[in-house]
Design an enzyme around this catalytic site. Structure first.
Site, PDB file in Angstrom:
ATOM      1  N   HIS A   1       0.813  -1.227   0.000  1.00 21.91           N
ATOM      2  CA  HIS A   1       0.000   0.000   0.000  1.00 21.91           C
ATOM      3  C   HIS A   1       0.846   1.276   0.000  1.00 21.91           C
ATOM      4  O   HIS A   1       0.303   2.373  -0.197  1.00 21.91           O
ATOM      5  CB  HIS A   1      -0.916   0.049   1.230  1.00 21.91           C
ATOM      6  CG  HIS A   1      -1.981  -1.000   1.255  1.00 21.91           C
ATOM      7  ND1 HIS A   1      -2.828  -1.219   0.192  1.00 21.91           N
ATOM      8  CD2 HIS A   1      -2.340  -1.902   2.218  1.00 21.91           C
ATOM      9  CE1 HIS A   1      -3.665  -2.217   0.506  1.00 21.91           C
ATOM     10  NE2 HIS A   1      -3.384  -2.643   1.715  1.00 21.91           N
TER      11      HIS A   1
ATOM     12  N   ASP B   1      -2.902 -10.643  -1.915  1.00 21.37           N
ATOM     13  CA  ASP B   1      -3.409 -10.018  -0.683  1.00 21.37           C
ATOM     14  C   ASP B   1      -4.857  -9.566  -0.958  1.00 21.37           C
ATOM     15  O   ASP B   1      -5.171  -9.132  -2.066  1.00 21.37           O
ATOM     16  CB  ASP B   1      -2.543  -8.808  -0.321  1.00 21.37           C
ATOM     17  CG  ASP B   1      -2.916  -8.186   1.020  1.00 21.37           C
ATOM     18  OD1 ASP B   1      -2.155  -8.365   1.984  1.00 21.37           O
ATOM     19  OD2 ASP B   1      -3.960  -7.494   1.084  1.00 21.37           O
TER      20      ASP B   1
ATOM     21  N   HIS C   1      -6.430  -7.047  -0.110  1.00 19.79           N
ATOM     22  CA  HIS C   1      -6.578  -5.610  -0.374  1.00 19.79           C
ATOM     23  C   HIS C   1      -5.851  -5.244  -1.664  1.00 19.79           C
ATOM     24  O   HIS C   1      -4.924  -5.938  -2.079  1.00 19.79           O
ATOM     25  CB  HIS C   1      -6.034  -4.815   0.819  1.00 19.79           C
ATOM     26  CG  HIS C   1      -6.661  -5.232   2.119  1.00 19.79           C
ATOM     27  ND1 HIS C   1      -6.026  -6.027   3.047  1.00 19.79           N
ATOM     28  CD2 HIS C   1      -7.906  -4.992   2.612  1.00 19.79           C
ATOM     29  CE1 HIS C   1      -6.846  -6.255   4.068  1.00 19.79           C
ATOM     30  NE2 HIS C   1      -7.991  -5.646   3.835  1.00 19.79           N
TER      31      HIS C   1
ATOM     32  N   ASP D   1      -4.778 -12.595   3.863  1.00 21.06           N
ATOM     33  CA  ASP D   1      -5.958 -12.037   4.510  1.00 21.06           C
ATOM     34  C   ASP D   1      -7.248 -12.252   3.718  1.00 21.06           C
ATOM     35  O   ASP D   1      -8.289 -11.691   4.057  1.00 21.06           O
ATOM     36  CB  ASP D   1      -5.760 -10.538   4.831  1.00 21.06           C
ATOM     37  CG  ASP D   1      -5.019  -9.787   3.741  1.00 21.06           C
ATOM     38  OD1 ASP D   1      -4.863 -10.346   2.639  1.00 21.06           O
ATOM     39  OD2 ASP D   1      -4.604  -8.639   3.984  1.00 21.06           O
TER      40      ASP D   1
HETATM   41 ZN   LIG Z   1      -4.093  -6.902   3.002  1.00 21.62          ZN
END
Ligand SMILES: [Zn+2]
Length: 359
Positions: A128, A165, A167, A253
């Protein structure tokens, strides 16, 4: 493990509204991964690589001087927030250098042939982080920095980054958005974090047009949707792009137990995804794969998912069973659903249009 994210109400500062817990991004899940790799006996079959800190020049390939100085200064005092939802304590600058450097070391070991493939169990995560600010628990963009190292210092022509991931890998996407030599693929829960990021229509710009693939799966996606995505989008994209090195942003996740997402993956699901990437890697790049650890917020379940991934990468079955697998695999909705299939179909069209750019 000494990177200190302090306390919080899940991910937010607890303030005076609720008794603070430890921040959700904590050492525990990662420590338990290492522990399971040891007690399962898998460690006996692995080569342990010594990470080195990334140099400031290596970090500056991605980040601005002003940002790096800011983190360094805050880290030498009492810490603070690197930008958005990225709290850290004293000394995290050096630890973040080690996380990025650990990914670089893993890339070097694979390119040098010291090992066949590698899993960099690093913290803080990185995907991120933007050029000029930290986001979502990430200080430096570990995997982007590792890809830049491969391209600029090791003469690797084309690199592919597969981000599973849950996200969106926004930082990685932005780092290579107009670069046709680094294919970025992110499979994530639609509009989870960051908000309004990771749309199917974000495909790259300029010379990089077509070399960014987003697969925003609907919440509730299980093993069926993930396996279909890897068979119908990721594998064909990698086969067409013919990278000389594949990096995996390995957040765990998307598991059914994760508190920061709403997907239903299992350890067996991650095993299948790993197998799919390794099979393409054998065909296109001599099996050269480096996984860089990202998120994963169920300390209870993440270790079983990581063990499955690392077992597949090592080609070793320890026989240690995931005690939750039967329960999670039998949950309703594990098969691909029509609204999930629709997203995979659209992404597959984009993957079908890919051709390998000259490095
Ligand atoms: Zn994540």
């Amino acid at each position: 493990m000494w990177h200190d994210t302090g306390t919080g109400a899940l991910v937010m500062p607890a303030g005076l509204t609720v008794q603070p817990l430890g921040h959700i991004e904590s050492p525990e899940g990662k420590r338990r991964i290492r522990n399971l790799v040891e007690v399962s006996g898998l460690m006996d079959h692995l080569v342990q690589l010594k990470p080195r800190p990334a140099t400031e020049d290596e970090i500056l390939r991605l980040h601005t001087k002003e940002y790096v100085e800011r983190i360094k200064n805050m880290s030498s005092e009492m810490g603070g927030d690197a930008g958005e939802e990225t709290p850290f304590g004293r000394g995290s600058y050096e630890i973040a250098l080690l996380a990025a450097g650990g990914c670089i070391s893993a890339v070097d070991a694979v390119i040098d042939g010291t090992v066949d493939n590698a899993y960099a169990l690093v913290r803080p995560p990185g995907h991120h982080a933007e050029k000029d600010r930290g986001r979502g628990f990430c200080i430096f963009g570990n995997i982007a920095i590792a890809a830049m190292h491969a391209r600029q210092s090791r003469g690797v022509g084309r690199v592919a980054i597969v981000d599973w991931d849950v996200h969106h890998g926004n930082g990685t996407e932005h780092a290579f958005y107009s670069d046709p030599t680094v294919l970025t693929i992110s499979i994530h829960q639609d509009n989870n974090y960051p908000p309004s990021s990771g749309a199917l229509s974000d495909t790259g710009s300029g010379a990089g047009e077509g070399y960014n693939l987003n697969v925003p799966l609907p919440p509730g996606s299980g093993v069926g949707a993930y396996v279909a995505t890897f068979e119908q989008v990721v594998a064909p994209a990698l086969a067409a792009f013919r990278p000389q090195l594949i990096l995996i942003a390995s957040g765990l996740d998307a598991s059914a137990m994760d508190p920061l997402a709403s997907m239903m993956m299992t350890s067996a699901g991650y095993r299948t995804l790993t197998r799919t990437v390794l099979a393409v890697a054998r065909d296109v790049c001599g099996g050269r794969v480096v996984a860089c650890h990202e998120g994963g917020y169920s300390p209870a379940y993440v270790p079983y998912c990581a063990l499955a991934v690392i077992e597949e990468m090592a080609g070793v079955k320890t026989g240690l069973e995931d005690p939750l697998l039967e329960l999670l695999a039998a949950m309703g909705g594990q098969d691909i659903q029509p609204h999930q299939e629709a997203v995979v179909r659209e992404a597959a069209k984009l993957a079908a249009g890919l051709v390998a750019a000259a490095p």
